[in-house]
Write a protein that holds these residues in place. Structure first.
Motif, PDB file in Angstrom:
ATOM      1  N   ALA A   1      -2.187 -10.096   6.028  1.00 47.92           N
ATOM      2  CA  ALA A   1      -0.920  -9.607   5.476  1.00 47.92           C
ATOM      3  C   ALA A   1       0.082 -10.744   5.333  1.00 47.92           C
ATOM      4  O   ALA A   1       0.163 -11.632   6.183  1.00 47.92           O
ATOM      5  CB  ALA A   1      -0.339  -8.517   6.367  1.00 47.92           C
TER       6      ALA A   1
ATOM      7  N   CYS B   1      -7.212   0.975   1.555  1.00 46.77           N
ATOM      8  CA  CYS B   1      -7.201  -0.428   1.991  1.00 46.77           C
ATOM      9  C   CYS B   1      -8.087  -1.300   1.107  1.00 46.77           C
ATOM     10  O   CYS B   1      -7.667  -2.377   0.656  1.00 46.77           O
ATOM     11  CB  CYS B   1      -7.649  -0.505   3.450  1.00 46.77           C
ATOM     12  SG  CYS B   1      -7.468  -2.137   4.194  1.00 46.77           S
TER      13      CYS B   1
ATOM     14  N   ASN C   1       0.839  -1.210   0.000  1.00 51.78           N
ATOM     15  CA  ASN C   1       0.000   0.000   0.000  1.00 51.78           C
ATOM     16  C   ASN C   1       0.865   1.248   0.000  1.00 51.78           C
ATOM     17  O   ASN C   1       1.931   1.300   0.622  1.00 51.78           O
ATOM     18  CB  ASN C   1      -0.939   0.007   1.208  1.00 51.78           C
ATOM     19  CG  ASN C   1      -0.221  -0.019   2.536  1.00 51.78           C
ATOM     20  OD1 ASN C   1       0.456  -0.992   2.855  1.00 51.78           O
ATOM     21  ND2 ASN C   1      -0.375   1.029   3.345  1.00 51.78           N
TER      22      ASN C   1
ATOM     23  N   ILE D   1       1.604  -4.919   4.049  1.00 46.27           N
ATOM     24  CA  ILE D   1       0.993  -3.770   4.722  1.00 46.27           C
ATOM     25  C   ILE D   1       2.091  -2.876   5.266  1.00 46.27           C
ATOM     26  O   ILE D   1       2.958  -3.319   6.021  1.00 46.27           O
ATOM     27  CB  ILE D   1       0.055  -4.219   5.856  1.00 46.27           C
ATOM     28  CG1 ILE D   1      -1.213  -4.859   5.270  1.00 46.27           C
ATOM     29  CG2 ILE D   1      -0.310  -3.045   6.759  1.00 46.27           C
ATOM     30  CD1 ILE D   1      -2.226  -5.307   6.311  1.00 46.27           C
TER      31      ILE D   1
ATOM     32  N   PHE E   1      -6.023  -0.643   8.201  1.00 41.79           N
ATOM     33  CA  PHE E   1      -4.994  -1.612   7.822  1.00 41.79           C
ATOM     34  C   PHE E   1      -4.621  -2.513   9.003  1.00 41.79           C
ATOM     35  O   PHE E   1      -4.361  -3.709   8.814  1.00 41.79           O
ATOM     36  CB  PHE E   1      -3.761  -0.901   7.274  1.00 41.79           C
ATOM     37  CG  PHE E   1      -3.858  -0.557   5.815  1.00 41.79           C
ATOM     38  CD1 PHE E   1      -3.595  -1.507   4.839  1.00 41.79           C
ATOM     39  CD2 PHE E   1      -4.218   0.714   5.400  1.00 41.79           C
ATOM     40  CE1 PHE E   1      -3.683  -1.201   3.485  1.00 41.79           C
ATOM     41  CE2 PHE E   1      -4.323   1.042   4.053  1.00 41.79           C
ATOM     42  CZ  PHE E   1      -4.054   0.071   3.094  1.00 41.79           C
TER      43      PHE E   1
END
Length: 257
Positions: free
Chosen positions: A195, A157, A145, A174, A188
């Protein structure tokens, strides 16, 4: 759950490799190689130096693929194709010493802004190609991200998780510092269990400063507790220097362990 803690510094990509020994001396488990500048894996001399460091230390490794001047959402097809090629080549070379590679999403060009649906499709097609290579070489690729920089894809997100939906071989990296700049840190943090890789650094929520942990406004007591509860794997501190890495490791020992 438990993590291994790595250190990375994109600020050091033009520095001599001797600085990396300080990662082990500081007490980190590994090094995330920023594969740009003097550390491109497709440079035989650089590749040899990297392997020498890994063989002469206890450091484990992960890799952040190159992103300088590349764009996985480019409307310029030679650039688009070259970006995919470089991502795939990085994955192949990285598989010699790691099973984790992080990649950046693309960004909107002026031409791309006119056809956003087409850009979404181009990015999805690129990730599909990259995912196939990742599966072939046994590498887990994480799409990262982005911070609050105009025109970058995957700052939101929902957008980044939608981008990898149904794409085999592709996961999420992440980045909590990036999430803080777009006001989505809590969102997140709620997806930590999804993740495959984690980046941490600090800022005041305005710019992507990559400050040491504790020098911004992220609540690391809260984040550390959630990471300890919901995430296991590699947790990479992204910073600017070994001295700053020591400050971050102090916060990790207090809040994460």
């Amino acid at each position: 759950m438990s993590c291994d803690y790595y250190f990375a510094s994109s600020a050091k990509v033009w520095s001599s490799i001797e600085w990396v020994y300080g990662i082990e001396e500081t007490g980190y488990d590994g090094w995330e190689i920023s594969a740009d500048g003097n550390y491109r894996l497709d440079n035989k001399e650089a590749n040899s130096r990297i392997k020498e460091v890994l063989e002469t230390t206890t450091l484990k490794a992960s890799v952040h693929a190159p992103f300088a001047d590349l764009n996985l959402a480019s409307m310029n097809h030679p650039i688009y194709n070259e970006t995919i090629r470089q991502m795939n080549e990085c994955i192949k070379l990285a598989s010699d010493f790691t099973d984790r590679v992080t990649i950046h999403p693309g960004y909107l060009s002026p031409a791309g802004k006119l056809v956003p649906d087409k850009v979404w499709g181009l990015q999805k097609d690129a990730l599909t190609e990259i995912g196939k290579v990742a599966l072939e070489y046994g590498v887990r690729v994480g799409l990262e991200n982005m911070p609050d920089i105009p025109d970058f894809l995957c700052r939101d997100c929902n957008e980044i998780f939608g981008m990898i939906d149904s794409v085999d071989g592709m996961g999420i990296t992440i980045d909590l510092g990036h999430a803080n700049t777009v006001g989505q840190l809590d969102k997140f943090l709620s997806r930590l269990c999804d993740a495959g890789h984690l980046h941490i650094h600090d800022n005041m929520g305005k710019r992507d400063d990559h400050s040491p942990l504790g020098e911004g406004n992220i609540d690391w007591d809260k984040a550390g507790a959630l990471i300890k509860k919901n995430y296991s794997g590699i947790c990479v501190v992204e910073g600017r220097s070994i001295e700053e890495s020591k400050k971050s490791l102090g916060v990790i020992k207090r809040c994460f362990l």
